[in-house]
Design a protein around this motif. Structure first.
Motif, PDB file in Angstrom:
ATOM      1  N   LYS A 124       5.499  14.727  48.312  1.00 16.21           N
ATOM      2  CA  LYS A 124       5.737  16.118  47.896  1.00 16.21           C
ATOM      3  C   LYS A 124       5.001  16.447  46.596  1.00 16.21           C
ATOM      4  O   LYS A 124       4.381  17.519  46.471  1.00 16.21           O
ATOM      5  CB  LYS A 124       7.236  16.358  47.716  1.00 16.21           C
ATOM      6  CG  LYS A 124       7.579  17.773  47.275  1.00 16.21           C
ATOM      7  CD  LYS A 124       9.093  17.931  47.100  1.00 16.21           C
ATOM      8  CE  LYS A 124       9.443  19.334  46.595  1.00 16.21           C
ATOM      9  NZ  LYS A 124      10.910  19.492  46.409  1.00 16.21           N
ATOM     10  N   LEU A 125       5.053  15.531  45.612  1.00 11.77           N
ATOM     11  CA  LEU A 125       4.465  15.801  44.301  1.00 11.77           C
ATOM     12  C   LEU A 125       3.021  15.315  44.179  1.00 11.77           C
ATOM     13  O   LEU A 125       2.390  15.508  43.156  1.00 11.77           O
ATOM     14  CB  LEU A 125       5.324  15.151  43.202  1.00 11.77           C
ATOM     15  CG  LEU A 125       6.762  15.658  43.090  1.00 11.77           C
ATOM     16  CD1 LEU A 125       7.504  14.930  41.969  1.00 11.77           C
ATOM     17  CD2 LEU A 125       6.802  17.161  42.847  1.00 11.77           C
ATOM     18  N   LYS A 126       2.521  14.666  45.244  1.00  7.98           N
ATOM     19  CA  LYS A 126       1.157  14.121  45.245  1.00  7.98           C
ATOM     20  C   LYS A 126       0.977  13.081  44.122  1.00  7.98           C
ATOM     21  O   LYS A 126       0.025  13.130  43.340  1.00  7.98           O
ATOM     22  CB  LYS A 126       0.117  15.237  45.117  1.00  7.98           C
ATOM     23  CG  LYS A 126       0.121  16.247  46.259  1.00  7.98           C
ATOM     24  CD  LYS A 126      -0.962  17.290  46.071  1.00  7.98           C
ATOM     25  CE  LYS A 126      -1.093  18.201  47.281  1.00  7.98           C
ATOM     26  NZ  LYS A 126       0.133  18.981  47.562  1.00  7.98           N
ATOM     27  N   ALA A 127       1.897  12.134  44.084  1.00  4.79           N
ATOM     28  CA  ALA A 127       1.847  11.066  43.082  1.00  4.79           C
ATOM     29  C   ALA A 127       0.883   9.979  43.539  1.00  4.79           C
ATOM     30  O   ALA A 127       1.143   9.290  44.525  1.00  4.79           O
ATOM     31  CB  ALA A 127       3.232  10.479  42.868  1.00  4.79           C
ATOM     32  N   THR A 128      -0.222   9.827  42.822  1.00  8.20           N
ATOM     33  CA  THR A 128      -1.253   8.873  43.238  1.00  8.20           C
ATOM     34  C   THR A 128      -1.524   7.782  42.202  1.00  8.20           C
ATOM     35  O   THR A 128      -2.464   7.009  42.355  1.00  8.20           O
ATOM     36  CB  THR A 128      -2.569   9.609  43.538  1.00  8.20           C
ATOM     37  OG1 THR A 128      -2.930  10.410  42.399  1.00  8.20           O
ATOM     38  CG2 THR A 128      -2.431  10.503  44.767  1.00  8.20           C
ATOM     39  N   VAL A 129      -0.706   7.727  41.145  1.00  4.32           N
ATOM     40  CA  VAL A 129      -0.834   6.653  40.151  1.00  4.32           C
ATOM     41  C   VAL A 129       0.544   6.070  39.879  1.00  4.32           C
ATOM     42  O   VAL A 129       1.504   6.803  39.645  1.00  4.32           O
ATOM     43  CB  VAL A 129      -1.466   7.159  38.838  1.00  4.32           C
ATOM     44  CG1 VAL A 129      -1.295   6.121  37.725  1.00  4.32           C
ATOM     45  CG2 VAL A 129      -2.950   7.455  39.028  1.00  4.32           C
ATOM     46  N   LEU A 130       0.629   4.744  39.943  1.00  7.50           N
ATOM     47  CA  LEU A 130       1.831   4.015  39.548  1.00  7.50           C
ATOM     48  C   LEU A 130       1.576   3.367  38.200  1.00  7.50           C
ATOM     49  O   LEU A 130       0.574   2.672  38.010  1.00  7.50           O
ATOM     50  CB  LEU A 130       2.173   2.923  40.568  1.00  7.50           C
ATOM     51  CG  LEU A 130       3.161   1.833  40.090  1.00  7.50           C
ATOM     52  CD1 LEU A 130       4.555   2.434  39.865  1.00  7.50           C
ATOM     53  CD2 LEU A 130       3.226   0.676  41.089  1.00  7.50           C
ATOM     54  N   LEU A 131       2.480   3.574  37.252  1.00  7.66           N
ATOM     55  CA  LEU A 131       2.454   2.861  35.976  1.00  7.66           C
ATOM     56  C   LEU A 131       3.489   1.752  36.074  1.00  7.66           C
ATOM     57  O   LEU A 131       4.695   2.010  36.078  1.00  7.66           O
ATOM     58  CB  LEU A 131       2.751   3.813  34.820  1.00  7.66           C
ATOM     59  CG  LEU A 131       1.809   5.025  34.725  1.00  7.66           C
ATOM     60  CD1 LEU A 131       2.151   5.886  33.523  1.00  7.66           C
ATOM     61  CD2 LEU A 131       0.350   4.586  34.680  1.00  7.66           C
ATOM     62  N   ASP A 132       3.010   0.526  36.174  1.00  6.76           N
ATOM     63  CA  ASP A 132       3.838  -0.614  36.578  1.00  6.76           C
ATOM     64  C   ASP A 132       4.065  -1.571  35.414  1.00  6.76           C
ATOM     65  O   ASP A 132       3.143  -2.235  34.951  1.00  6.76           O
ATOM     66  CB  ASP A 132       3.143  -1.333  37.738  1.00  6.76           C
ATOM     67  CG  ASP A 132       3.865  -2.576  38.201  1.00  6.76           C
ATOM     68  OD1 ASP A 132       5.066  -2.720  37.893  1.00  6.76           O
ATOM     69  OD2 ASP A 132       3.231  -3.400  38.889  1.00  6.76           O
ATOM     70  N   ALA A 133       5.326  -1.649  34.961  1.00  4.08           N
ATOM     71  CA  ALA A 133       5.681  -2.583  33.883  1.00  4.08           C
ATOM     72  C   ALA A 133       6.477  -3.765  34.401  1.00  4.08           C
ATOM     73  O   ALA A 133       6.898  -4.610  33.614  1.00  4.08           O
ATOM     74  CB  ALA A 133       6.505  -1.851  32.825  1.00  4.08           C
ATOM     75  N   VAL A 134       6.707  -3.843  35.713  1.00  2.16           N
ATOM     76  CA  VAL A 134       7.595  -4.861  36.269  1.00  2.16           C
ATOM     77  C   VAL A 134       6.824  -5.987  36.929  1.00  2.16           C
ATOM     78  O   VAL A 134       7.105  -7.159  36.737  1.00  2.16           O
ATOM     79  CB  VAL A 134       8.588  -4.227  37.273  1.00  2.16           C
ATOM     80  CG1 VAL A 134       9.525  -5.286  37.827  1.00  2.16           C
ATOM     81  CG2 VAL A 134       9.380  -3.118  36.601  1.00  2.16           C
ATOM     82  N   ALA A 135       5.808  -5.620  37.749  1.00  2.00           N
ATOM     83  CA  ALA A 135       4.978  -6.582  38.484  1.00  2.00           C
ATOM     84  C   ALA A 135       5.783  -7.334  39.542  1.00  2.00           C
ATOM     85  O   ALA A 135       6.803  -6.836  40.011  1.00  2.00           O
ATOM     86  CB  ALA A 135       4.279  -7.542  37.521  1.00  2.00           C
ATOM     87  N   ASP A 136       5.324  -8.537  39.918  1.00  3.85           N
ATOM     88  CA  ASP A 136       5.934  -9.329  40.979  1.00  3.85           C
ATOM     89  C   ASP A 136       6.035  -8.484  42.252  1.00  3.85           C
ATOM     90  O   ASP A 136       5.110  -7.751  42.579  1.00  3.85           O
ATOM     91  CB  ASP A 136       7.281  -9.882  40.518  1.00  3.85           C
ATOM     92  CG  ASP A 136       7.751 -11.058  41.375  1.00  3.85           C
ATOM     93  OD1 ASP A 136       6.886 -11.871  41.762  1.00  3.85           O
ATOM     94  OD2 ASP A 136       8.944 -11.167  41.642  1.00  3.85           O
ATOM     95  N   VAL A 137       7.142  -8.541  42.973  1.00  8.12           N
ATOM     96  CA  VAL A 137       7.264  -7.820  44.242  1.00  8.12           C
ATOM     97  C   VAL A 137       7.434  -6.319  44.047  1.00  8.12           C
ATOM     98  O   VAL A 137       7.296  -5.541  45.004  1.00  8.12           O
ATOM     99  CB  VAL A 137       8.442  -8.356  45.085  1.00  8.12           C
ATOM    100  CG1 VAL A 137       8.216  -9.805  45.459  1.00  8.12           C
ATOM    101  CG2 VAL A 137       9.768  -8.193  44.352  1.00  8.12           C
ATOM    102  N   ASP A 138       7.743  -5.885  42.828  1.00  9.59           N
ATOM    103  CA  ASP A 138       7.925  -4.457  42.590  1.00  9.59           C
ATOM    104  C   ASP A 138       6.625  -3.688  42.795  1.00  9.59           C
ATOM    105  O   ASP A 138       6.643  -2.530  43.221  1.00  9.59           O
ATOM    106  CB  ASP A 138       8.448  -4.221  41.167  1.00  9.59           C
ATOM    107  CG  ASP A 138       9.174  -2.902  41.031  1.00  9.59           C
ATOM    108  OD1 ASP A 138      10.308  -2.817  41.527  1.00  9.59           O
ATOM    109  OD2 ASP A 138       8.609  -1.957  40.450  1.00  9.59           O
ATOM    110  N   THR A 139       5.498  -4.314  42.500  1.00 15.93           N
ATOM    111  CA  THR A 139       4.210  -3.630  42.645  1.00 15.93           C
ATOM    112  C   THR A 139       3.940  -3.250  44.101  1.00 15.93           C
ATOM    113  O   THR A 139       3.756  -2.068  44.407  1.00 15.93           O
ATOM    114  CB  THR A 139       3.068  -4.493  42.081  1.00 15.93           C
ATOM    115  OG1 THR A 139       3.394  -4.919  40.761  1.00 15.93           O
ATOM    116  CG2 THR A 139       1.761  -3.720  42.072  1.00 15.93           C
TER     117      THR A 139
END
Length: 345
Positions: free
Chosen positions: A220-235
């Protein structure tokens, strides 16, 4: 003032036991202050926070190898009391600065810190010592991440661990830039907090509907970038809910994984959805940037602080005696706010 000859601070203890308390990984020691090398300044420390990167470093999992016996702590605020750094060093002398530790050298959880002059940024008088001590690692990272997302053409950003100080900074700055945000959090208590801050959507990761909600919101919001501080399987879990062509920017690793690398991604999504993964480390950005770019970033961040748009949550200020216990609290309750060391208290 006369240049001090002895320094007191927290040094790193190298411990192989991964279950050992973080407070066992630091010791308060006393050691001589070495002569300044060319390009260096000596700073009397006023305040220094704990950041997640400090915790990762204490556990021996950071990108920099731990140095046994070295002072720890990556950023802080203090007054330059001596310099061996040419005209810039003379100009800095006597000034209150925000500073970063020189990578691979002594850190700033001490009464005095030695660092490179170009890792020091003069601080506006409107900003308190406590806030000034936090303006480099988290706020500068927030601004750089949002500006990178804009470069990538993102109309909206997904932020995991969004209740962190970086996450809150991203929400504030993205809103100013007209970029929408989807925040993911583990605690219900943070949902209303982030909504009030300006997040367009906040999703609990613990619900069964997490992935379907994230997929719907990303579309809906056209989110095309993830800012990832968790890593591992969360990515890969988060990226699988995002549109084709999305980019994940990994800037931290809050996961409790014991894997020395700690990162995973979906090969299928990289191939068939043309998704990409890139990293961000502020030290690399500052190291590669021109001096005017670093000063411009500093002025931008400090202006946001002075105007009250950026504000670091502070849990409390602690002396050397109380700091180890506060370190343990921060490790478990990061969203309570920063723990600040005041070494001359």
């Amino acid at each position: 003032m006369a240049t001090p000859v002895i320094n007191i601070g927290f040094s790193l203890n190298l411990i192989d036991d991964l279950e050992a308390p973080l407070s066992d990984r630091i010791s308060l020691i006393e050691k001589p202050i070495p002569n300044l090398k060319p390009g260096e300044v000596l700073v009397k420390m006023l305040s220094a926070p704990i950041n997640p990167s400090d915790l990762v470093y204490l556990m021996g999992k950071y990108g920099l190898p731990p140095v046994d016996g070295a002072f720890v702590g990556f950023e802080g605020c203090g007054i330059v009391v001596a310099a061996n750094a040419g005209l810039y060093g003379k100009w800095l002398s006597g000034k209150r600065v925000a500073l970063s530790a020189t990578p691979g050298k002594d850190g700033v959880w001490a009464q005095y810190a030695i660092t490179k002059a170009n890792y020091c940024l003069p601080v506006r008088k409107e900003i308190s010592d406590e806030q000034a001590s936090t303006i480099i690692v988290n706020p500068c990272t927030s601004v750089c991440l949002v500006e990178r997302a804009i470069e990538l053409g993102a109309k909206a950003i997904v932020i995991n661990a969004a209740a962190s100080q970086v996450g809150k900074g991203v929400i504030r700055y993205a809103k100013m830039q007209g970029v929408k945000t989807i925040a993911t959090v583990r605690s219900q208590a943070n949902v209303d907090v982030l909504k009030k801050l300006g997040a367009d959507k906040v999703i609990l990761t613990s619900t069964e509907s997490f992935q379907s909600e994230l997929k719907q919101a990303s579309k809906k919001l056209k989110a095309t970038v993830l800012l990832d501080a968790v890593a591992d399987v969360d990515t890969p879990k988060t990226m699988s809910c995002m549109p084709s062509g999305s980019t994940g920017i990994v800037y931290g690793r809050l996961t409790e994984t014991q894997d020395p690398i700690g990162g995973q991604f979906s090969v299928a999504d990289v191939i068939f959805k043309n998704q990409k993964i890139e990293g961000f480390w502020l030290a690399t950005y500052i190291g590669n940037a021109k001096p005017w770019q670093v000063l411009s970033l500093s002025k931008k961040v400090q202006k946001l602080f002075a105007e009250g748009i950026f504000q670091t949550d502070i849990y409390g200020q602690f002396s050397f005696a109380d700091f180890p216990k506060a370190l343990e609290h921060y490790a478990v309750h990061k969203s309570d706010g920063k723990v600040i060391l005041t070494p001359h208290a």
